[in-house]
Every structure is written in C-alpha cells, then in structure tokens.
Design a protein around this motif. Structure first.
Motif, PDB file in Angstrom:
ATOM      1  N   VAL A  64      52.082  80.124  52.827  1.00  9.62           N
ATOM      2  CA  VAL A  64      53.398  80.578  53.281  1.00  9.62           C
ATOM      3  C   VAL A  64      53.271  81.500  54.485  1.00  9.62           C
ATOM      4  CG1 VAL A  64      55.397  81.981  52.640  1.00  9.62           C
ATOM      5  CG2 VAL A  64      54.516  80.271  51.055  1.00  9.62           C
TER       6      VAL A  64
ATOM      7  N   ALA B  15      52.400  87.759  48.000  1.00  7.27           N
ATOM      8  CA  ALA B  15      51.312  86.947  48.542  1.00  7.27           C
ATOM      9  C   ALA B  15      49.957  87.418  48.036  1.00  7.27           C
ATOM     10  CB  ALA B  15      51.342  86.977  50.069  1.00  7.27           C
TER      11      ALA B  15
ATOM     12  N   ILE C 224      56.896  81.771  48.313  1.00  7.83           N
ATOM     13  CA  ILE C 224      55.576  81.784  47.677  1.00  7.83           C
ATOM     14  C   ILE C 224      55.644  81.317  46.234  1.00  7.83           C
ATOM     15  CG2 ILE C 224      53.739  83.321  46.869  1.00  7.83           C
ATOM     16  CD1 ILE C 224      54.270  85.000  49.432  1.00  7.83           C
TER      17      ILE C 224
ATOM     18  N   ARG D  47      53.495  78.483  44.350  1.00  6.73           N
ATOM     19  CA  ARG D  47      52.501  78.912  43.344  1.00  6.73           C
ATOM     20  C   ARG D  47      52.723  78.176  42.031  1.00  6.73           C
ATOM     21  NH1 ARG D  47      52.277  84.879  43.823  1.00  6.73           N
ATOM     22  NH2 ARG D  47      50.741  84.418  45.456  1.00  6.73           N
TER      23      ARG D  47
ATOM     24  N   ALA E   8      48.729  80.131  47.640  1.00  2.61           N
ATOM     25  CA  ALA E   8      50.153  79.966  47.954  1.00  2.61           C
ATOM     26  C   ALA E   8      50.607  80.998  48.968  1.00  2.61           C
ATOM     27  CB  ALA E   8      50.985  80.070  46.680  1.00  2.61           C
ATOM     28  N   GLY E   9      50.142  82.236  48.816  1.00  4.02           N
ATOM     29  CA  GLY E   9      50.528  83.278  49.762  1.00  4.02           C
ATOM     30  C   GLY E   9      50.023  83.003  51.165  1.00  4.02           C
TER      31      GLY E   9
ATOM     32  N   THR F 191      58.603  85.962  49.430  1.00  9.08           N
ATOM     33  CA  THR F 191      58.417  85.813  47.984  1.00  9.08           C
ATOM     34  C   THR F 191      59.151  84.586  47.458  1.00  9.08           C
ATOM     35  OG1 THR F 191      58.117  88.189  47.676  1.00  9.08           O
ATOM     36  CG2 THR F 191      58.809  86.925  45.751  1.00  9.08           C
TER      37      THR F 191
END
Length: 288
Positions: free
Chosen positions: A89, A210, A234, A238, A85-86, A231
């Motif tokens: 993004v 991340a 993310i 996530r 996910a980090g 954030t």
C-alpha cells in the motif's frame, strides 16, 4: 461571375464522418500518456527507485522482526506477511503522491502553456493521461513488491484475494492522485510540492497499521491510524493475504467500531470521488 473555389479535401476525406468527442479524447489522452512513458523509458531511475526502496523496507524490516514471539500479531501472522500488505500500500501511495510532479514540471518549463493553446478537443486529457500513467506505474511497482514477498515466503493472495488487492490499490491511487494533481496546480512551484510530499509521506506511514497493529499503539495514535486512509487500504489487503477474503468480514477493529472489507472499500471510493470533485473547480480554472 467568379467560379466557386475548389474543395481542399479529397472526395474520400469529405465523405468521412466527423470524429466523436470520445474518440478525440481517447487519442489525445493516449498521446499525452505515451509521452510520459517515453520520459520514463529515457530516465528509468524513478521506476527503479520506486521499486528498490520498498523492497529494502520489506527485506530489512521482515528480517529485523523475524524472531518476534508467536502470537504477538493478530491471527498468528508472521511479521513478514503482516508487513507485506503495508509495504504494498505504501508503494502505491508514494507513487500516487508524486503524480503532480510531472504536471508541475510542465508548468515550470512552459510545456503546459503549449498544451493549453493547442487545439485539444478536451483539456481533460491532460489530467486523464496523468491518472493513467500513475495508475500503471503504481500497479507495476506494487506487483513487483507482491512477487518479492511471495519469493520470501510471505504468501500470495488467491484469485479473489488478488482482485481485492487490485481494486483496493486502484481506489487508493485514484484518491491520492487527485490530491497530488490539485496540489500541482495550487502550489507555486516544485519545491513546495516536494516539501509537502516529504512532510506527508512518513507521518502517514507511521500513523497507520502498516508497521504495527492498533493494539500496539497508544489511544491517540490508534485513533489517528483508524482514520488514516492508508489503514483502510492496508487491512483488506492483509485479510486477503491471510486467506480471509470476504467483503462482509471485519478487517479493522477501530476505536469507533468494527469496519468490514466492504466498508473500507466504500471509504476509499468516497475519498476518491470527494477529492476529484474538490479539485475539479481548480482544474477547470487552471485549464481554461
């Protein structure tokens, strides 16, 4: 008495209704956007590098922490899935942060001045073309990262989860693109813009969730990460990868309180609208 001058238009052309402003804006935006994609096709290194760099991060960092102890991360996630996910993004963020570079080069090479004296129906097409181009580029790069993460066994969000991922990325890209375009018109040259990009890129990455959860961070860094726009992008993604898609679900346990997925999307939407409203007077002044 002299006779009336003959019409320069054919009867068919003189009977055609005038084009609407929206149609002209769409045509101008399409033409300018097509120019940017032609530049990308002639020099695809930007797209290749934009995909390869996060892929290297995903593969190397995922392998580096592959043997992390069970239960080290929230909800028992593997580090590869946590990292995915980090990286998604950060890929979209990096592409959007570079959105101002084509406009800056047009300024320096004089092409922007040619556009400003051209008979455009609306000079907003210059900005819209850049936004559409960067949005498409960011989504292509992010989807490539998602496909690679799935191939590495890090999962794939379901149908509703994929929708959440796309909406989150679009909001982040719109916000950062607005900021980058504002910098492209406010800074004197591309050297200064590249310097800002380099200074902002990695600090915003490391001061987010991340690479590590908030529980790993000292209090001061946890506060910075909990306020970082990355954030807020993310954590919903996530959660979608973890199969916990729900707009009312808590996805971020920040020092100032719990934040739901809808709250994260709301922050990103407010940020996008606020940045475009902030740079609008600058754009109106520079494009007038």
């Amino acid at each position: 008495m002299t006779s009336a001058a003959p019409s320069l238009l054919s009867p068919e052309a003189s009977q055609q209704p005038p084009r609407s402003a929206a149609a002209d804006l769409a045509q101008e935006t399409f033409a300018l956007c097509r120019r940017l994609f032609l530049q990308l096709l002639r020099r695809p290194s930007t797209l290749v590098a934009g995909v390869l760099q996060p892929l290297i991060w995903l593969v190397l960092f995922g392998a580096l922490f592959a043997n992390a102890p069970a239960g080290l991360l929230p909800d028992g996630l593997s580090y590869g899935r946590f990292l995915g996910a980090g990286v998604i993004v950060f890929t979209a963020f990096s592409a959007a942060l570079n959105a101002g570079l084509p406009v800056m080069f047009d300024r320096e090479f004089g092409f922007l001045n040619r556009l400003l004296v051209a008979p455009l129906r609306s000079r907003s097409s210059i900005v819209l073309a850049s936004v559409l181009y960067i949005t498409a580029l960011s989504l292509v790069q992010s989807l490539a990262i998602m496909a690679t993460a799935a191939a590495l066994g890090y999962g794939w969000p379901g149908g509703s989860g994929l929708l959440l991922v796309l909406v989150t990325l679009l909001l982040l890209v719109f916000a950062v693109t607005g900021l980058s375009l504002g910098l492209a018109f406010a800074l004197p040259g591309h050297i200064e813009l590249i310097a800002v990009i380099f200074v902002a890129n990695l600090p915003l990455l490391f001061a987010s969730t991340a690479l590590a959860p908030l529980s790993f961070m000292p209090p001061w860094l946890g506060w910075l990460a909990a306020l970082n726009p990355l954030t807020f992008a993310i954590e919903p993604i996530r959660a979608a990868y973890a199969g916990q898609f729900s707009l009312s679900a808590v996805v971020l346990q920040a020092p100032y309180g719990d934040v739901t997925a809808s709250g994260c999307l709301g922050v990103l939407a407010l940020l996008a609208v606020g940045l475009f409203l902030l740079i609008r007077p600058l754009l109106d002044r520079k494009l007038s």
